[in-house]
Design a protein around this motif. Structure first.
Motif, PDB file in Angstrom:
ATOM      1  N   PHE A 109     -14.129  41.031 100.579  1.00  0.00           N
ATOM      2  CA  PHE A 109     -13.523  42.294 100.499  1.00  0.00           C
ATOM      3  C   PHE A 109     -14.519  43.088  99.555  1.00  0.00           C
ATOM      4  CE2 PHE A 109     -11.481  45.287  98.068  1.00  0.00           C
ATOM      5  CZ  PHE A 109     -10.775  46.096  98.850  1.00  0.00           C
ATOM      6  N   PHE A 110     -15.005  42.659  98.472  1.00  0.00           N
ATOM      7  CA  PHE A 110     -15.720  43.425  97.433  1.00  0.00           C
ATOM      8  C   PHE A 110     -17.141  44.045  98.180  1.00  0.00           C
ATOM      9  CE2 PHE A 110     -12.997  41.824  94.049  1.00  0.00           C
ATOM     10  CZ  PHE A 110     -12.691  42.981  93.767  1.00  0.00           C
ATOM     11  N   ALA A 111     -17.591  43.140  98.981  1.00  0.00           N
ATOM     12  CA  ALA A 111     -18.839  43.377  99.586  1.00  0.00           C
ATOM     13  C   ALA A 111     -18.795  44.574 100.592  1.00  0.00           C
ATOM     14  CB  ALA A 111     -19.344  42.147 100.371  1.00  0.00           C
ATOM     15  N   PHE A 112     -17.593  44.349 101.513  1.00  0.00           N
ATOM     16  CA  PHE A 112     -17.586  45.138 102.428  1.00  0.00           C
ATOM     17  C   PHE A 112     -16.711  46.449 101.911  1.00  0.00           C
ATOM     18  CE2 PHE A 112     -18.960  41.825 105.133  1.00  0.00           C
ATOM     19  CZ  PHE A 112     -19.345  42.537 106.396  1.00  0.00           C
ATOM     20  N   GLN A 113     -15.981  46.516 100.815  1.00  0.00           N
ATOM     21  CA  GLN A 113     -15.569  47.658 100.343  1.00  0.00           C
ATOM     22  C   GLN A 113     -16.512  48.614  99.912  1.00  0.00           C
ATOM     23  OE1 GLN A 113     -15.094  47.588  95.977  1.00  0.00           O
ATOM     24  NE2 GLN A 113     -13.175  48.955  96.062  1.00  0.00           N
ATOM     25  N   GLN A 114     -17.849  48.152  99.479  1.00  0.00           N
ATOM     26  CA  GLN A 114     -18.903  49.038  98.996  1.00  0.00           C
ATOM     27  C   GLN A 114     -19.774  49.296 100.452  1.00  0.00           C
ATOM     28  OE1 GLN A 114     -19.286  50.141  96.034  1.00  0.00           O
ATOM     29  NE2 GLN A 114     -17.625  49.194  95.655  1.00  0.00           N
ATOM     30  N   LEU A 115     -19.708  48.555 101.363  1.00  0.00           N
ATOM     31  CA  LEU A 115     -20.537  48.608 102.624  1.00  0.00           C
ATOM     32  C   LEU A 115     -19.535  49.893 103.457  1.00  0.00           C
ATOM     33  CD1 LEU A 115     -21.662  45.374 103.587  1.00  0.00           C
ATOM     34  CD2 LEU A 115     -23.226  47.104 102.740  1.00  0.00           C
ATOM     35  N   THR A 116     -18.529  50.405 102.871  1.00  0.00           N
ATOM     36  CA  THR A 116     -17.801  51.562 103.529  1.00  0.00           C
ATOM     37  C   THR A 116     -18.592  52.926 103.430  1.00  0.00           C
ATOM     38  OG1 THR A 116     -16.565  52.011 101.800  1.00  0.00           O
ATOM     39  CG2 THR A 116     -15.621  50.476 103.743  1.00  0.00           C
ATOM     40  N   ALA A 117     -19.701  52.795 102.523  1.00  0.00           N
ATOM     41  CA  ALA A 117     -20.909  53.946 102.144  1.00  0.00           C
ATOM     42  C   ALA A 117     -20.269  54.608 100.888  1.00  0.00           C
ATOM     43  CB  ALA A 117     -20.882  54.795 103.437  1.00  0.00           C
ATOM     44  N   ILE A 118     -19.223  54.066 100.348  1.00  0.00           N
ATOM     45  CA  ILE A 118     -18.737  54.907  98.948  1.00  0.00           C
ATOM     46  C   ILE A 118     -19.956  55.276  98.068  1.00  0.00           C
ATOM     47  CG2 ILE A 118     -18.133  52.912  97.862  1.00  0.00           C
ATOM     48  CD1 ILE A 118     -16.587  56.301  97.786  1.00  0.00           C
ATOM     49  N   ILE A 119     -20.746  54.331  97.989  1.00  0.00           N
ATOM     50  CA  ILE A 119     -21.921  54.667  96.875  1.00  0.00           C
ATOM     51  C   ILE A 119     -22.727  55.574  97.474  1.00  0.00           C
ATOM     52  CG2 ILE A 119     -23.771  53.634  95.563  1.00  0.00           C
ATOM     53  CD1 ILE A 119     -21.356  53.058  94.316  1.00  0.00           C
ATOM     54  N   PRO A 120     -23.290  55.489  98.654  1.00  0.00           N
ATOM     55  CA  PRO A 120     -24.178  56.606  99.111  1.00  0.00           C
ATOM     56  C   PRO A 120     -23.470  57.896  99.056  1.00  0.00           C
ATOM     57  CG  PRO A 120     -24.263  54.486 100.508  1.00  0.00           C
ATOM     58  CD  PRO A 120     -23.194  54.607  99.302  1.00  0.00           C
ATOM     59  N   LEU A 121     -22.220  58.244  99.535  1.00  0.00           N
ATOM     60  CA  LEU A 121     -21.550  59.560  99.405  1.00  0.00           C
ATOM     61  C   LEU A 121     -21.100  59.902  98.067  1.00  0.00           C
ATOM     62  CD1 LEU A 121     -19.213  58.722 102.600  1.00  0.00           C
ATOM     63  CD2 LEU A 121     -21.255  60.377 102.458  1.00  0.00           C
ATOM     64  N   GLN A 122     -20.855  58.991  97.377  1.00  0.00           N
ATOM     65  CA  GLN A 122     -20.299  59.544  96.141  1.00  0.00           C
ATOM     66  C   GLN A 122     -21.490  59.827  95.055  1.00  0.00           C
ATOM     67  OE1 GLN A 122     -16.734  57.986  94.089  1.00  0.00           O
ATOM     68  NE2 GLN A 122     -18.389  57.111  92.465  1.00  0.00           N
ATOM     69  N   ASN A 123     -22.393  58.950  94.698  1.00  0.00           N
ATOM     70  CA  ASN A 123     -23.360  58.870  93.924  1.00  0.00           C
ATOM     71  C   ASN A 123     -24.403  59.947  94.318  1.00  0.00           C
ATOM     72  OD1 ASN A 123     -22.055  56.794  92.857  1.00  0.00           O
ATOM     73  ND2 ASN A 123     -23.868  55.649  92.297  1.00  0.00           N
ATOM     74  N   TYR A 124     -24.571  60.136  95.696  1.00  0.00           N
ATOM     75  CA  TYR A 124     -25.820  60.928  96.106  1.00  0.00           C
ATOM     76  C   TYR A 124     -25.255  62.055  96.830  1.00  0.00           C
ATOM     77  CZ  TYR A 124     -28.629  56.866  94.728  1.00  0.00           C
ATOM     78  OH  TYR A 124     -29.158  56.090  93.778  1.00  0.00           O
ATOM     79  N   GLN A 125     -23.923  62.448  96.604  1.00  0.00           N
ATOM     80  CA  GLN A 125     -23.532  63.618  97.342  1.00  0.00           C
ATOM     81  C   GLN A 125     -24.136  64.812  97.057  1.00  0.00           C
ATOM     82  OE1 GLN A 125     -19.418  64.887  95.901  1.00  0.00           O
ATOM     83  NE2 GLN A 125     -19.852  63.141  94.445  1.00  0.00           N
ATOM     84  N   VAL A 126     -24.974  65.124  95.914  1.00  0.00           N
ATOM     85  CA  VAL A 126     -25.643  66.389  95.756  1.00  0.00           C
ATOM     86  C   VAL A 126     -26.611  66.264  96.746  1.00  0.00           C
ATOM     87  CG1 VAL A 126     -26.975  67.708  94.166  1.00  0.00           C
ATOM     88  CG2 VAL A 126     -24.987  66.608  93.390  1.00  0.00           C
ATOM     89  N   ILE A 127     -27.346  65.511  96.850  1.00  0.00           N
ATOM     90  CA  ILE A 127     -28.439  65.126  97.942  1.00  0.00           C
ATOM     91  C   ILE A 127     -28.005  65.552  99.385  1.00  0.00           C
ATOM     92  CG2 ILE A 127     -30.260  63.617  98.960  1.00  0.00           C
ATOM     93  CD1 ILE A 127     -30.421  62.286  96.151  1.00  0.00           C
ATOM     94  N   LEU A 128     -26.722  64.966  99.723  1.00  0.00           N
ATOM     95  CA  LEU A 128     -26.296  65.077 101.001  1.00  0.00           C
ATOM     96  C   LEU A 128     -25.957  66.447 101.118  1.00  0.00           C
ATOM     97  CD1 LEU A 128     -24.091  61.780 101.326  1.00  0.00           C
ATOM     98  CD2 LEU A 128     -26.399  62.196 102.016  1.00  0.00           C
ATOM     99  N   TYR A 129     -25.319  67.161 100.241  1.00  0.00           N
ATOM    100  CA  TYR A 129     -24.663  68.587 100.204  1.00  0.00           C
ATOM    101  C   TYR A 129     -26.194  69.703 100.556  1.00  0.00           C
ATOM    102  CZ  TYR A 129     -20.353  67.198  98.240  1.00  0.00           C
ATOM    103  OH  TYR A 129     -19.311  66.566  98.031  1.00  0.00           O
TER     104      TYR A 129
END
Length: 371
Positions: free
Chosen positions: A117-137
């Motif tokens: 669970f804890f591995a795939f919870q993070q593999l939903t892409a929450i860290i890429p989207l949340q931590n780097y959202q300014v780059i994505l915007y």
């Protein structure tokens, strides 16, 4: 706060103030802990039965006058009897090493469920989207102060929908709440990949496609925030709850059939949090490089991991909502000392202790159905 602090001059002052404000959250938690009730199970272990019973009664919102006028044993009382019986059984059983956890199929399954669970919870892409959202915007054509404003909106929505998911967590159940979250996550992830790819295909000039990709990120957020952010912290302790299976042959308990509950709980949570942080560290390192190199294609990986997550969860994760903690073990094929529906009889010695009476002689009364 991120937007507001962007107007403060001086980089040193900016980050020191921002981090220092977190002390306020710690202070609020410290003050709030004054009103947090003690664990009934811990109180029973400490032989403070009267306090444990009072807390269970309060937690279940049971009026003491109701039990006096009814022949039915109230739920909080049956749960207390069950806790007492289970803990007494644990104390009478010899402790085994951590290695025994990995030898027992039901324990191995619990560990694997938590780590998965804890591995795939993070593999939903929450860290890429949340931590780097300014780059994505920025990649999607958002410039100026607007990325910081959107970060604030992101965080605010996350809090709102997390509160909603938590409120309905017991009502909807663990499994239904999870699938609601993953529906939003999958829809948002697929939309993001489609619109971002078309935005790049337009030469990064079609603002409509860029806006739709941004909306997709927030669809993802609503899904993830609903319960995924807190699911593991509730579910893991539930399935690692204290439990026993005792095989009695001619009055002798088979020591190989039991394991110390604190060992599996500590080992399981440690393994889960280690997995969580290992995947986070990996994603934090990889994401900036991947976004720059392959942009939207990077998020196709997470769509595949989401699909795996849903399938495995459907077949392997049992429902634990509204099930007494002492009975969760039965979901994994183990036995429990007393089921809460049968926990109507209490040991006479404990009965006297609850009433504050001194016990000089112990009288064993065994009910065949609850032993």
């Amino acid at each position: 706060m991120g937007l507001g602090f962007s107007y403060i001059s001086g980089s040193e002052l900016k980050w020191r103030l921002f981090i220092g404000l977190q002390l306020m959250c710690a202070a609020i938690m410290l003050i709030g802990s004054i009103w947090m009730p003690e664990s009934p199970r811990w109180l029973v272990v400490q032989k403070r039965h009267e306090e444990a019973l009072a807390i269970l009664q309060k937690l279940h919102g049971h009026d003491a006058s109701e039990s006096d006028s009814s022949d039915t044993v109230p739920f909080y009382r049956r749960e207390f009897n069950q806790i007492e019986a289970q803990l007494r059984l644990e104390q009478e059983t010899p402790q085994l090493g951590i290695v025994s956890i990995f030898k027992r199929p039901s324990y191995r399954r619990r560990l694997s469920i938590i780590m998965f669970f804890f591995a795939f919870q993070q593999l939903t892409a929450i860290i890429p989207l949340q931590n780097y959202q300014v780059i994505l915007y920025t990649s999607l054509g958002v410039t100026g102060k607007l990325p910081l404003i959107m970060v604030g909106i992101w965080g605010t929505l996350a809090v709102i929908f997390s509160c909603g998911g938590a409120y309905f967590f017991d009502t909807l159940g663990r499994r239904k709440s999870f699938f609601i979250s993953m529906t939003g996550v999958l829809i948002g992830s697929i939309m993001l990949v489609i619109f971002w790819s078309q935005f790049e295909r337009s030469g990064n000039t079609d603002k409509t496609l860029g806006s739709l990709a941004l909306w997709a990120m927030f669809v993802y957020l609503v899904g993830y925030a609903w319960i995924l952010n807190s699911f593991g912290y509730a579910y893991a302790p539930e399935i690692l709850v204290s439990e026993r299976e005792v095989v009695v042959v001619e009055g002798i308990a088979d020591a190989d059939a039991v394991a110390q509950p604190m060992e599996i709980r500590a080992t399981g949570l440690a393994a889960g949090f280690a997995t969580l942080n290992a995947v986070i560290i990996m994603l934090v390192q990889v994401t900036p490089i991947a976004v720059e190199a392959i942009s939207w294609k990077y998020f196709m990986i997470f769509i595949f991991t989401d699909a795996i997550f849903v399938v495995v969860f459907y077949f392997q994760f049992p429902e634990t909502a509204n099930i007494p903690l002492e009975e969760v073990a039965a979901l994994f094929g183990d036995k429990v000392a007393v089921r809460v529906d049968d926990g109507k009889n209490i040991d006479p010695e404990i009965e006297k202790a609850v009433k504050g009476q001194h016990v000089e002689d112990r009288t064993e009364v065994v009910d065949e159905k609850t032993h």
